[in-house]
Design an enzyme around this catalytic site. Structure first.
Site, short mmCIF file in Angstrom:
data_model
loop_
_atom_site.label_atom_id
_atom_site.label_comp_id
_atom_site.label_asym_id
_atom_site.label_seq_id
_atom_site.Cartn_x
_atom_site.Cartn_y
_atom_site.Cartn_z
N ASN A 17 0.84 -1.16 0.02
CA ASN A 17 0.15 -0.10 0.05
C ASN A 17 0.78 1.40 -0.16
OD1 ASN A 17 -3.23 -0.39 0.02
ND2 ASN A 17 -2.32 -1.90 1.37
N HIS B 29 -8.26 -0.77 5.78
CA HIS B 29 -8.49 -2.41 6.52
C HIS B 29 -9.08 -3.41 5.39
CE1 HIS B 29 -9.58 -5.25 9.78
NE2 HIS B 29 -10.89 -5.23 9.10
N GLU C 15 -7.45 -2.23 -2.68
CA GLU C 15 -6.72 -1.28 -1.74
C GLU C 15 -5.72 -0.32 -2.35
OE1 GLU C 15 -5.01 -2.73 1.82
OE2 GLU C 15 -6.36 -4.87 1.67
C1 GAR Z 1 -3.19 -4.72 3.91
O1 GAR Z 1 -4.15 -5.62 3.41
C2 GAR Z 1 -4.09 -3.73 5.00
O2 GAR Z 1 -5.08 -3.44 4.37
C3 GAR Z 1 -3.88 -4.56 6.09
O3 GAR Z 1 -2.55 -5.13 6.13
C4 GAR Z 1 -2.18 -5.14 4.74
C5 GAR Z 1 -0.81 -4.59 4.47
O4 GAR Z 1 -0.43 -5.09 3.44
N1 GAR Z 1 -4.00 -3.93 7.29
C6 GAR Z 1 -4.83 -4.34 8.42
O5 GAR Z 1 -5.21 -5.56 8.46
C7 GAR Z 1 -4.81 -3.45 9.43
N2 GAR Z 1 -5.79 -3.91 10.16
P1 GAR Z 1 0.92 -4.26 2.58
O6 GAR Z 1 2.16 -4.12 3.95
O7 GAR Z 1 1.39 -4.81 1.55
O8 GAR Z 1 0.37 -2.69 2.44
#
Ligand code: GAR
Length: 238
Positions: free
Chosen positions: A28, A119, A184
């Site tokens: 993200n 989220h 996302e």
């Molecule tokens: C993402 O899916 C985000 O939505 C989630 O962690 C992942 C991080 O991925 N966040 C949560 O669960 C927060 N409650 P990334 O490190 O590749 O962005």
């Protein structure tokens, strides 16, 4: 001047600095570096020194800070160090991008309306962990992700926008997670950019949108306002 030089010049011209907090892979964060407009990332801060997202930040020339649990006598001391580092940047927005820590209430309270999270579920469904597995177990027809401001609860803050997708028959949790992650990467830079431009704002728990922002959300298929989260108190209608 090369592309990086132009980016740096542009980032110094806009005045919406954000700090990103992450714990892991940082996809993200990567999407933010590629798709953000009218805001710039002034630092990336992590609770894990080995978070891959930090390596990518360094490659981009963005300042990084890591505060590992083993370097502090208590968990709260580690968190206080993280909060002090965040405060030192006086950013306009604190963007959680896979930051897998609870944010303590005093920090939230002094930054109300200034901390954003993404989220991987259609809140209020499936707060917490293992959201994709839980959506499948619950036989949900649809799943997705939510951008929301952070309050003192876990995944309970005012919703900014959601992106939804139908769950395909027999779909695995891994496949669903991959499809939600792609959503996302679209919605988070979109939401942060619109907050930076003042087209999305918050007062108390009420999130408001400019007319242009509503039209754009519609065009992208993003849900905002009551459409995003009918149960959410204070979300003003889309
Ligand atoms: C993402 O899916 C985000 O939505 C989630 O962690 C992942 C991080 O991925 N966040 C949560 O669960 C927060 N409650 P990334 O490190 O590749 O962005």
């Amino acid at each position: 001047m090369g592309y990086r030089g132009l980016g740096l010049l542009y980032s110094m011209q806009n005045n919406f600095p954000i700090v990103v907090l992450l714990s892991g892979r940082g996809s993200n964060f990567r999407a933010l570096t590629q798709r953000l407009s009218d805001a710039h990332i002034c630092a990336v801060i992590s609770d894990r020194t080995e978070a891959p997202g930090l390596e990518f930040a360094r490659e981009q020339g963005i300042k990084t800070f890591a505060f590992a649990r083993q370097d502090f006598p208590t968990k709260i001391a580690q968190k206080e160090a993280i909060y002090s580092a965040v405060d030192s940047f006086k950013s306009k927005l604190i963007v959680l991008a896979g930051f897998m820590q609870i944010i303590e209430a005093p920090f939230v309270e002094r930054n109300l309306g200034r901390i954003l999270n993404i989220h991987p579920s259609l809140l209020p469904r499936h707060p917490g962990l293992h959201t994709h597995e839980r959506a499948l177990e619950a036989k949900d027809e649809e799943h997705g992700c939510t951008v929301h401001f952070v309050d003192a609860g876990v995944d309970t803050g005012p919703v900014v926008a959601q992106a939804a997708t139908k769950i395909a028959p027999g779909e695995s949790a891994e496949a669903l997670a991959g499809r939600v992650l792609a959503l996302e990467h679209d919605i988070y830079p979109w939401a942060v950019s619109h907050i930076a431009r003042g087209e999305i704002s918050i007062s108390g728990r009420e999130v408001s949108y400019s007319v242009r922002c509503r039209a754009e959300a519609d065009g992208h298929g993003f849900r905002i306002g009551r459409e995003a989260c009918p149960q959410a108190a204070g979300s003003n209608g889309a």
